[in-house]
Design a protein around this motif. Structure first.
Motif, PDB file in Angstrom:
ATOM      1  N   PHE A  34       0.836  -1.198   0.000  1.00  0.00           N
ATOM      2  CA  PHE A  34       0.000   0.000   0.000  1.00  0.00           C
ATOM      3  C   PHE A  34       0.874   1.252   0.000  1.00  0.00           C
ATOM      4  N   MET A  35       1.877   1.278   0.878  1.00  0.00           N
ATOM      5  CA  MET A  35       2.768   2.443   0.964  1.00  0.00           C
ATOM      6  C   MET A  35       3.505   2.666  -0.350  1.00  0.00           C
ATOM      7  N   GLU A  43       8.087   3.327  -2.657  1.00  0.00           N
ATOM      8  CA  GLU A  43       8.773   2.077  -2.320  1.00  0.00           C
ATOM      9  C   GLU A  43      10.001   2.308  -1.437  1.00  0.00           C
ATOM     10  N   GLU A  44      10.664   3.443  -1.651  1.00  0.00           N
ATOM     11  CA  GLU A  44      11.880   3.727  -0.884  1.00  0.00           C
ATOM     12  C   GLU A  44      11.607   3.723   0.626  1.00  0.00           C
ATOM     13  N   LYS A  45      10.543   4.426   1.042  1.00  0.00           N
ATOM     14  CA  LYS A  45      10.194   4.453   2.470  1.00  0.00           C
ATOM     15  C   LYS A  45       9.541   3.140   2.896  1.00  0.00           C
ATOM     16  N   ALA A  46       8.720   2.564   2.020  1.00  0.00           N
ATOM     17  CA  ALA A  46       8.045   1.305   2.351  1.00  0.00           C
ATOM     18  C   ALA A  46       9.061   0.210   2.667  1.00  0.00           C
ATOM     19  N   SER A  47      10.207   0.244   1.994  1.00  0.00           N
ATOM     20  CA  SER A  47      11.217  -0.794   2.220  1.00  0.00           C
ATOM     21  C   SER A  47      11.949  -0.621   3.551  1.00  0.00           C
ATOM     22  N   THR A  48      11.729   0.518   4.236  1.00  0.00           N
ATOM     23  CA  THR A  48      12.405   0.750   5.518  1.00  0.00           C
ATOM     24  C   THR A  48      11.458   0.605   6.714  1.00  0.00           C
ATOM     25  N   VAL A  49      10.255   0.080   6.481  1.00  0.00           N
ATOM     26  CA  VAL A  49       9.281  -0.074   7.565  1.00  0.00           C
ATOM     27  C   VAL A  49       9.858  -0.931   8.688  1.00  0.00           C
ATOM     28  N   ASP A  87       9.251   4.412   9.658  1.00  0.00           N
ATOM     29  CA  ASP A  87      10.087   4.159   8.489  1.00  0.00           C
ATOM     30  C   ASP A  87      11.217   5.181   8.504  1.00  0.00           C
ATOM     31  N   SER A  88      11.941   5.282   7.430  1.00  0.00           N
ATOM     32  CA  SER A  88      13.129   6.146   7.396  1.00  0.00           C
ATOM     33  C   SER A  88      12.811   7.626   7.583  1.00  0.00           C
TER      34      SER A  88
END
Length: 97
Positions: free
Chosen positions: A25-26, A34-40, A67-68
Motif C-alpha cells: 500500500f505504501m 517504495e523507498e520508504k516502504a522498504s524501511t518499515v 520508516d526512514s
C-alpha cells in the motif's frame, strides 16, 4: 431480542502478511513510495476489534510502525488497521511533515 454477531476470532492472515499488505500500500502512494516502504520497522502488532461505518465489527491487525522518515525516538509512530480476514486496509494513519 438482541442480535448476535458471529465473528471468526482466528485471523485468516498472519501479522507478517498484514505487514506485506502495508508495504504494498505504501509503495503505491506517490508521496511515500517504495523507498520508504522498504524501511518499515514494526514496533507492535496486535489483534483488535474494529467497528466500521456500517456498525459491523471486524477483527483487525493494528500495526504501529516507523520508516526512514521518522526519528528513532519518535513518540508518534504511524499505525494501520488491516482486516485480519480480507486484508482490506481499514485505517492508514501516517502523518509526516
Amino acid at each position: 431480542m438482541r442480535k448476535r454477531a458471529l465473528i471468526d476470532t482466528e485471523p485468516s492472515i498472519t501479522d507478517e502478511k498484514a505487514v506485506e499488505i502495508l508495504k504494498e500500500f505504501m509503495s503505491s502512494q506517490p508521496p511515500i513510495g517504495e523507498e520508504k516502504a522498504s524501511t518499515v520497522k514494526v514496533l507492535s502488532s496486535s489483534l483488535v476489534w474494529k467497528e466500521d461505518n456500517e456498525d459491523k465489527t471486524r477483527l483487525a491487525w493494528w500495526i504501529r510502525f516507523i520508516d526512514s522518515s521518522f526519528e528513532r525516538d519518535d513518540s508518534l509512530p504511524a499505525s494501520v488497521l488491516i482486516d485480519a480476514h480480507s486484508g482490506e486496509m481499514l485505517l492508514f494513519d501516517y502523518s509526516r511533515n
